[in-house]
Design an enzyme around this catalytic site. Sequence first.
Site, PDB file in Angstrom:
ATOM      1  N   HIS B  33      -5.397  12.299  36.420  1.00 48.79           N
ATOM      2  CA  HIS B  33      -4.498  12.518  37.553  1.00 48.79           C
ATOM      3  C   HIS B  33      -3.766  13.852  37.410  1.00 48.79           C
ATOM      4  O   HIS B  33      -2.710  13.907  36.782  1.00 48.79           O
ATOM      5  CB  HIS B  33      -3.495  11.376  37.641  1.00 48.79           C
ATOM      6  CG  HIS B  33      -4.132  10.025  37.813  1.00 48.79           C
ATOM      7  ND1 HIS B  33      -4.738   9.350  36.775  1.00 48.79           N
ATOM      8  CD2 HIS B  33      -4.269   9.232  38.904  1.00 48.79           C
ATOM      9  CE1 HIS B  33      -5.223   8.189  37.222  1.00 48.79           C
ATOM     10  NE2 HIS B  33      -4.951   8.095  38.503  1.00 48.79           N
ATOM     11  N   HIS B 264      -4.469  13.634  43.719  1.00 49.56           N
ATOM     12  CA  HIS B 264      -3.850  12.558  42.937  1.00 49.56           C
ATOM     13  C   HIS B 264      -4.637  12.133  41.698  1.00 49.56           C
ATOM     14  O   HIS B 264      -4.141  12.250  40.580  1.00 49.56           O
ATOM     15  CB  HIS B 264      -3.624  11.334  43.833  1.00 49.56           C
ATOM     16  CG  HIS B 264      -3.232  10.104  43.078  1.00 49.56           C
ATOM     17  ND1 HIS B 264      -1.963   9.909  42.589  1.00 49.56           N
ATOM     18  CD2 HIS B 264      -3.956   9.004  42.691  1.00 49.56           C
ATOM     19  CE1 HIS B 264      -1.923   8.752  41.942  1.00 49.56           C
ATOM     20  NE2 HIS B 264      -3.107   8.187  41.993  1.00 49.56           N
ATOM     21  N   GLU B 413      12.896 -12.768  37.541  1.00 51.89           N
ATOM     22  CA  GLU B 413      12.119 -13.038  36.331  1.00 51.89           C
ATOM     23  C   GLU B 413      11.372 -11.794  35.865  1.00 51.89           C
ATOM     24  O   GLU B 413      11.265 -11.535  34.662  1.00 51.89           O
ATOM     25  CB  GLU B 413      11.112 -14.177  36.587  1.00 51.89           C
ATOM     26  CG  GLU B 413      11.733 -15.510  36.996  1.00 51.89           C
ATOM     27  CD  GLU B 413      12.086 -15.572  38.472  1.00 51.89           C
ATOM     28  OE1 GLU B 413      11.723 -14.643  39.230  1.00 51.89           O
ATOM     29  OE2 GLU B 413      12.742 -16.552  38.881  1.00 51.89           O
ATOM     30  N   HIS B 475       6.708 -26.268  41.125  1.00 55.08           N
ATOM     31  CA  HIS B 475       7.537 -26.072  39.937  1.00 55.08           C
ATOM     32  C   HIS B 475       6.906 -26.636  38.671  1.00 55.08           C
ATOM     33  O   HIS B 475       7.467 -26.484  37.586  1.00 55.08           O
ATOM     34  CB  HIS B 475       8.917 -26.691  40.162  1.00 55.08           C
ATOM     35  CG  HIS B 475       9.782 -25.886  41.086  1.00 55.08           C
ATOM     36  ND1 HIS B 475       9.375 -25.514  42.344  1.00 55.08           N
ATOM     37  CD2 HIS B 475      11.028 -25.350  40.926  1.00 55.08           C
ATOM     38  CE1 HIS B 475      10.334 -24.803  42.926  1.00 55.08           C
ATOM     39  NE2 HIS B 475      11.333 -24.683  42.087  1.00 55.08           N
TER      40      HIS B 475
END
Lengths: 667, 667
Positions: B33, B264, B413, B475
């Site tokens: 890159h 890129h 999280e 869950h």
Amino acid sequence: MTTPAIDRAQHERLANAIRSLAMDGVEQAKSGHPGLPMGAADVATVLFTRILKYDAAEPRWPDRDRFVLSAGHGSMLIYALLYLTGTPGMELDDLKKFRQLESKTPGHPENFMTAGVETTTGPLGQGLATAVGMAMAERMLAAEFGRKLVDHKTYVLASDGDLMEGISQEAIALAGHQKLNKLIVLWDDNGISIDGPLSISDSVDQLARFKACGWKAERVDGHDPDAIEAAVRRAQKSNKPTLIACKTVIGFGAPKKAGTSKAHGEPLGAEELAAAKKALGITGGPFEVAADVLKAWRGFGATGFAERKDWNTRLAALSERKRGEFERRLNHAVPAKLAKTLVAHKKALAANPVTVATRKASELALDVIVPVMPELVSGSADLTPSNNTRAKGFEDFTPKTPKGRYVRYGIREHGMAAAMNGITLHGGFRTAGGTFLVFADYARPSMRLAALMGLPVIYVMTHDSIGLGEDGPTHQPVEQIASLRAMPNMRVLRPADAIETAEAWQIALERTDGPTVLALSRQNLAPVRTDGTATNRSAKGAYELLAAEGGKAQVSLFASGSEVEIAVAARKLLADKGMRARVVSVPSLEALLEQDEATRAAIIGDAPIKIAVEAAVRFGWDGVIGTDGGFVGMSSFGASGPYKEVYKHFGITPEAVVEAAIKRHNG
Amino acid sequence: MTTPAIDRAQHERLANAIRSLAMDGVEQAKSGHPGLPMGAADVATVLFTRILKYDAAEPRWPDRDRFVLSAGHGSMLIYALLYLTGTPGMELDDLKKFRQLESKTPGHPENFMTAGVETTTGPLGQGLATAVGMAMAERMLAAEFGRKLVDHKTYVLASDGDLMEGISQEAIALAGHQKLNKLIVLWDDNGISIDGPLSISDSVDQLARFKACGWKAERVDGHDPDAIEAAVRRAQKSNKPTLIACKTVIGFGAPKKAGTSKAHGEPLGAEELAAAKKALGITGGPFEVAADVLKAWRGFGATGFAERKDWNTRLAALSERKRGEFERRLNHAVPAKLAKTLVAHKKALAANPVTVATRKASELALDVIVPVMPELVSGSADLTPSNNTRAKGFEDFTPKTPKGRYVRYGIREHGMAAAMNGITLHGGFRTAGGTFLVFADYARPSMRLAALMGLPVIYVMTHDSIGLGEDGPTHQPVEQIASLRAMPNMRVLRPADAIETAEAWQIALERTDGPTVLALSRQNLAPVRTDGTATNRSAKGAYELLAAEGGKAQVSLFASGSEVEIAVAARKLLADKGMRARVVSVPSLEALLEQDEATRAAIIGDAPIKIAVEAAVRFGWDGVIGTDGGFVGMSSFGASGPYKEVYKHFGITPEAVVEAAIKRHNG
């Protein structure tokens, strides 16, 4: 719908019926979340009495407004609403079975358990992000079939937790960019989370954040029904998606616990419950709703009947062909031509075998699929040139080109996967979305919901092994294949060449009860299949690609994807050494393991030596090769380098396969 | 550091040396890159010549400023900088080996391959979110050891992709809330992504978004060195974290490709490369840096030498005890007392067995660990009362209480897991963070980086099965345990009772080369261990808990966590039927599988019938029980209901184990 005037006192009685049922449901279950239903009851009541286009009698009416309870822990809210509005199948007895096995009222809303629940929610952020997909699908479908058939809005009730999760950023940025003005999010802004006041973990100015993402945003008193209604009416006129922050008190009405985290996730307890009912002016025993209140609610549940009847009339007025197509699309029925088209494609590939990466083979398959499957919405999380997901005939989906079927999801794998769920749930479309396989990890919570809900979305996951080479271990999946195979109802297909890739697409598209991962190579693969058979040989997960020559097989070689050619080469090397080996191509290990015992045994065969080759971890392969089988693959993360060297470095070569076989032969 | 005046012409020659090496490195590797290093060269040059406190000669100097290249794909930028500043071990030859196997210059920066790389980056968003943890650790460590030893800043170079990923929202919200004013993010705002102009997928006003999250934010011309410097100086004085949007041109200098996605992710090609060098006024062959430019760069690399020397003097002036503790902490050396403390805790539990959930047992263990391990930073993603992570003696970490060791991560999280990586990488701390096991899916990309980098972070993941009951399938983890076991270098421990939980904590804390998941029950578990042995019986992943009685075992029962008591009960039922069974507790399946063959075989034993019991999917267990072994567990997602009923519903009972054994005995 037209809005009958509802005075404040009547509104409160309606809203308190939700609060009452929610308290009773949680109390009876001895677990659950009373805080949100009590706090958001006013917001929900405004939606279901003044705003939503729905007919409770037919929760599957395609042109209904969608209501997504993103804060799924507040499930008693939606169950109470379904009961109160008279949704068939939701009786008082169901509310009494809240959180009990096989009830229609599970702990979190499950769309496969309960009519009227638009999507499974509970993992935070998912509902909001799924709703973005629903709103996209509404616009797409309207562009195709017209506003007479498709003209509805998507409403979301979201919690603080929904907005804290990173997926919310991906979702709101995508919605803002797409100017999804028919998406209206009501945020239950109660300032409380499990750990206590939200202020101990958060200081975000959500209104400013949403505005930064191209949304209209405003704040209202979440207990003032007229203010809520007025804000929603303004939102309906906006040319942007709208956030309405509804300032509420969690556990509204509970004298001691309201406004605290104690109201969030546990029963109020008999004393507090009684006090709350008293404070709210609720009389009667548990689960009792005053007859006039229930009657009023049922009336609101039925106000959409006329509109639905008119809609049915408009649908019936369509040509049979157009109506048939509309219904086929909503039912996710696969086009009749699909199988034939793909078989023809396989025959063409058999006649002119191509050495291509399976990601390119996937594009070749898409090129023939797209013309026969107008419902296919493709896209990529900013890896279009790598994922080869933008096949011929795709146009970008933008606010100005709503008929476009290619979504530029941006670098938002999680938001993409959730939006794909929403597009699929909405009806009218199938979805495929691309990223690198290793980034399945970013999208996993939404992929899990697709598997749980049984949504037939397709993940085009390229660069599926160390074969991607130089980008190195952060980009080389080694455990993702196993981790996805372990997920119930997720189908993982890792085709070996262009023909298997066509078969993989066929399996994925004909599957209507669950999601599929297509794990595709970056690197070119020589064809291992030259048959153009109509049978989908990949359908059972595995098949004998090459039999042993000259007698019973001494060795069975199992491989998937890019390693099948290694197994084929190893078979030849073994033959040179006088050992008879067969090759079993295993595009889907877990599909093989799910076959009945006889089928599985026949495919696995009884050669005394079993070797599996896959440029990934062994985890799961013991189910085929047994604990004493040989495995040629990865046991660590990968490494950066030209891919052929990386394969050699990790010893994934025909020679290593031969060595493993001979070691077992001699040992 | 003091800033020697650098005029624009000199700056450009310095920056162009980066551009030149980046172009050459990518060209030589035939992949990579060039766009980011060329576009961000001015920003990086300002940082490394005017801003950063560092001594290239000692990249591990603890008080260095941290520089995190969140946009890891632009790795040639950091490699060029390390070479130019004179970091030992980074030679021109290393740059020529860019993206080659085992080089110090892999495709994405890997901190375990290259001195001077602070953290592995590449998966977008991770670097930024990890840097938040570094900045937290700096503040914590300074609060404890003083600003004379700890006083540095954390700089991040981030790309559009970093900011689009949802994790960035979690990270910036956390950083803003914690007022991490020593965190400065420079955004390489080049408006280009792989699919093309960023405008096809994004419309976010990032400055407004960061401000909404409590950041200072401003925009500068990313090619104006004085403007960049001035903005950084302002940021250094801010009482908030700062975003500096540096407007740049991707592939700056490449005449045809600059400003486009073609710059890129692929080599410029010989022609464009030559034209770029010409346009930039770069002379000399590939990898050639003009002697005066290199000399100037080396000078900048050494400007921190004096400061480091002073720091060493201050360190040496400390009492031996304090210095020893500082160094122990930086080296992640485990306190001498830890093992003894945990053995004493086990003995106490053996003397007074307790029936508790293992999440509670984990809290009991923490209660004794915290006093001997001041470096332990705990926290939870808003599940403190459920995860039991806030043991005695923890105080919240806030801007006003920087000595606090408990982090309220919020419902983030992913951000939590990344911050834990950063805290650990910074040095001085060990981290533990809690959520529900099912939400490991949300944190997985950061957990994978912990495993890849070998960081000893600890995930306290409670509610580890259908045993959580009413919250239902969203869950209830069923595949998470398998998916984490499949991850290289991830240790998963699922203890069966309070004593095994103490052993699990010991293993996790004594492990210094990789992360550990503690999978803990919501529900109470009766003790299965009553021995207070000093030996950590869980250390090999499994051990015989109960031998067969009255002869050689006919059946081996394997179980983990909450199912060990089911195996124990089944053993008794089998004895009643005259069958001899042993029970093997398997707190860590993958640790067992990693043992040498003899150890593994001894633990697994040779009973003809093998049955495994785990309230999760079978995937992976065939490695112990073989393809013909019996498995009592899950093969689908779970269900909402009281947990004992859910266990029965899915047939995970002692009776089912007995049935599986007898079926094999008779069959």
